[in-house]
Structure formats: structure tokens, C-alpha cells
Design a protein around this motif. Sequence first.
Motif, short mmCIF file in Angstrom:
data_model
loop_
_atom_site.label_atom_id
_atom_site.label_comp_id
_atom_site.label_asym_id
_atom_site.label_seq_id
_atom_site.Cartn_x
_atom_site.Cartn_y
_atom_site.Cartn_z
N SER A 18 22.18 -22.71 -48.29
CA SER A 18 22.77 -23.50 -49.36
C SER A 18 22.66 -25.00 -49.03
CB SER A 18 24.22 -23.11 -49.55
OG SER A 18 24.31 -21.73 -49.85
N PRO A 19 22.42 -25.83 -50.06
CA PRO A 19 22.41 -25.46 -51.47
C PRO A 19 21.01 -25.06 -51.98
CG PRO A 19 22.42 -27.85 -51.27
CD PRO A 19 22.49 -27.30 -49.88
N THR A 70 28.36 -20.47 -49.08
CA THR A 70 28.64 -21.66 -49.86
C THR A 70 30.02 -22.18 -49.53
OG1 THR A 70 29.17 -20.12 -51.64
CG2 THR A 70 27.07 -21.25 -51.78
N ALA A 117 28.32 -26.72 -51.39
CA ALA A 117 28.52 -26.31 -52.79
C ALA A 117 29.53 -27.27 -53.40
CB ALA A 117 29.02 -24.87 -52.87
N GLN A 137 27.20 -21.50 -58.16
CA GLN A 137 26.05 -21.75 -57.29
C GLN A 137 25.75 -20.54 -56.42
OE1 GLN A 137 25.82 -25.45 -54.89
NE2 GLN A 137 25.22 -24.12 -53.19
#
Length: 519
Positions: free
Chosen positions: A240-241, A268, A274, A284
Motif C-alpha cells: 500500500s498504497p 492499510t 491509506a 482503498q
Amino acid sequence: MANDATPRRKRSGGRAANARRIRAHAIEQLPFHVPRNPDAPTEPLASEGVAAIHDTAMRVLEEIGIAFLNAEALEIFSEAGCHVTGELVRMDRHFVLEMLSRAPAQFTLTPRNPDREITIGGQHMVFVNVSSPPNYWDMETGKTPGTRAQCRNLLKLCQYFNCIHVVGGYPVEPVDVHASVRHLDVLFDKLTLTDKVAHAYSLGKERVEDVMEMVRIAGGLTEAEFAARPHMYTNINSTSPLKHDQPMIDGALRCIRRGQALIVTPFTLAGAMAPVTLAGAVAQSVAEALAAIALAQYVRPGCPVALGTFTSNVDMKSGAPAFGTPEYMRATQMTGQMARFYGLPMRASGVCAANVPDGQAMWETSNSLWSAVQSGANMVYHAAGWLEGGLIASPEKFIMDCEMLQQIARYFSPDLTATTPDDLAFDAMAEVGTSGHFFGIQHTQDRYETAFYQPFLSDWRNFEAWERDGATWTVARAHRIYKEILTEFTPPPMDPAIREELSDFVARRKAEGGAPTDF
């Protein structure tokens, strides 16, 4: 085969017999079974909220895109008609939903001992040990880098405790074994010290392929038998992201092509990897997971997959990850709603940020575990032994967590909510009336030994009795039980010819260099 209902404990002989059993075994525990969660899940989102998170996740996939650092995945997405620009993949929501419609709502995993088969999905809830901490802590050693001996001891706990259904990852990283052959040694230990479902790390093709082959050998399976149904799984994490890396996607593709299961778990952290808002972080996370699941379903329609959640928040004062927080609980519940919306099994975790097995460790872990219950999670990773945000594995914490896992399993027992005439006990109430008590009546005498959960770790005596007996705190009692389990541990049986074949495979792969490293 896995049972659906929690079995009753079988007891006889009253307190004297209980004392004899205590002397014979480290603990008395519930039989191995896969609990079923009968409760309606907690749903913090209104239907409009579910629709909004879904739409946002689809917009992420359509308008922003997910980076795939894997050339094969890019070729597959291009073949599927997705928009590929360099490493960035954009995919239409109709394509994603069509791929998700192929995924099974539940699936089974069958280890070398078919009596340990488990179901992922529906109301089933399986628990997995802590996986991957580089460090170890117990009351004797303090915090130290993990060793193979410590890893083996934690594997023994995984096998011993019936409330642990899956032996995931390395319970602690044995950093005294070179990374090129670590997977060979740990999987040999895992497959000989346990007979439960095993896991492969997607960290290079050699590790994934070696683990699949070792699981096949341990099960005495032909290649066709191994590929015909899932016997193990891999768990991959997004970077992530909005990114999936080379080795994780490579391992995912290798597993599903040989008929094995895949769990996709974005990591996340709200406010860091996030958005700081939970709805944004969950959207997300969902987008990242669905991108990889869509890839898997395009390559092998109907392959067993699950959506994982590891959405939590960071400490905005230090940037350190926090677990078992109110935000973590809500994110888990929200992701549970999204998993049900897509018809996918779900993975959650039992985690904390505490550094030692103290009060903070237990309230954060309890929050995590109960949010998994509330979300309808089907698999709970790191359910026993996790400390310091995943940097420490602890046997005392493992024991303490297993007490909670057994209590959750008991909480699910259908006999607790049964309403037969016998359970309603009208005749017993009439017998006692408005005076007297229920201790001595036959209705109680017939049931007192199995009526309530009996802990193996909690101490329910009063302060004076506890003090006279040494005033032993919970973590010290857990340490004593850990040592007693190691003393009485007996590995599950394995055909000598299969064990020899496993040994030969490990020796050959070590001679070939194992998995390549840059050190």
C-alpha cells in the motif's frame, strides 16, 4: 472431518478425577473442531454506506488504477482487456464483478491428517497462530532474535492446542537459519511436528514451489491428487498504497495454478499508507484486494480465494502502528460487510501493539478477536502469540490467547442458547420455589460438571486463596503451562517412508542452494 457444533467435554469421576487429569496433562481443553459463529454480524454501515465504499473502490480501480510490479500479471490484464499503461492497471467495474462472481463462497483445506480438514467461509471461524515475528520473548529469555529451537517450540504449541486450526507462516523467524534454506527447515519441522493446514510464503518462486511440493509429499499425494483440491494456501499483502509487488503475485499465481488457496490481505494503516478516514482506508483496502482476486479468477475461474483485512490506524504522535483500537474494530466490521457484499470469505487478525503479555496486550487482542467475531470473519490470523505489533512472538502470550479462543468457541456453543423444556428448567424452579437454592437439586447435579466453561489459565479463587498458593500472576502461570506442554508433547504420527522422502527433498534442495538471496 471438521465438526460444526462445539462438542461437550466428557468428564467422569467428579473432582478427584479432575485432579488426576490435571496431574496427567498440562491442561484440559476442548476437542479439535471448527467453531461456527451463529450470531448476526455487526453492520456499522447502512446500505448506502456499503454502496458508497463499493463505488469508491470501483472508481479507484477504474480511474486511479493499481500498480502491478509483475510482468506476467500485466500481460494477463492486457489479454483480459484491461487498460495497462506501464505498470499501472485500470480495470472496469463490470470486469471486476464478473471475476468476483466466479469465486466460491467457501472452500475446504485438507492437510495430511484429513481429520484436521477445515472450511473457510459461511459461519465457520478458524484460528491461526502468530506468523513472522523476527523476535521472541519469554519470561526466561526476554526479547531475543528468533531461533529454530524457539520456532519448533511454538510449532508444538500450534499442534497441541485444539483451538488452533491452521499453522500459518513461521511462528517466529528462525534467524539462526540462513534465509536461503529457512523455508526448508521450518516446513520440515512444521510438517513433522504438526498435522494441520500449512501455509507458503510468496517470497520467490523457490519458496512457494518447495512448500507445495513438501505439503504434497507429507500428504502422500500424487500431483493430480494434490492439484484436485486445496491442501494449503498462501497469503499475499499489497504494498500500500495501490500496489502489488513481483514475488507476492508470482506466488499467488503459482498456488492457484496448482489448485491451492489464496488470501489477499492489504496492509492499510489509516493516516500513513491509506487515508486517515476509515471509509477511505477501507475503500482503498477493498480495491487493492479485489484487483488481485480478479486476476486470480481470470487465470483460474473458481479458484479458492478470501478477502483479508489488516486496516488499522497509526499513532499520529509517533507514526507507530496501533492495533486493537476502536478504529481497528470498526474497520474490521466494515470490511466484513464488504466481504459479504462480494460473496467472499474473510480473513481478520488477533493483534495488539503491547510489548509484553500484560493488560494492554490482552485488552487490545480481545478487541481484535471480538471484532473478528462481530465481522463474521472466517479466518483469524495471528490469533495466538502476537506482541509488539508483530515484531515479537511469545509463548506466554500464546497460552493466554488460547484461553480467549476457547472461550470464544464456547460462546458459540448452541447449548448455551437452547430452549428445550429441559433447558428452560421450569420444574427445577418449581422444586426450589421461593426459598432454598439450586446447588443440591438433581437438575443441577446432573449438569454441574459440564454446565459452564472451565478455564485452564484463569484463576477464579479469591485473593486469599490465590495468595496462599504463591500469588502467581497470569503470565507466570502461562509460562508454567508452556513448559509442561513441551514436556508432554508427542508429535503426530507420520509414515517413516514419507518422513524419509521429506528429508531427502530438503537435503536435495539445500544442495541446490535453496532460494537465492543477495547475502
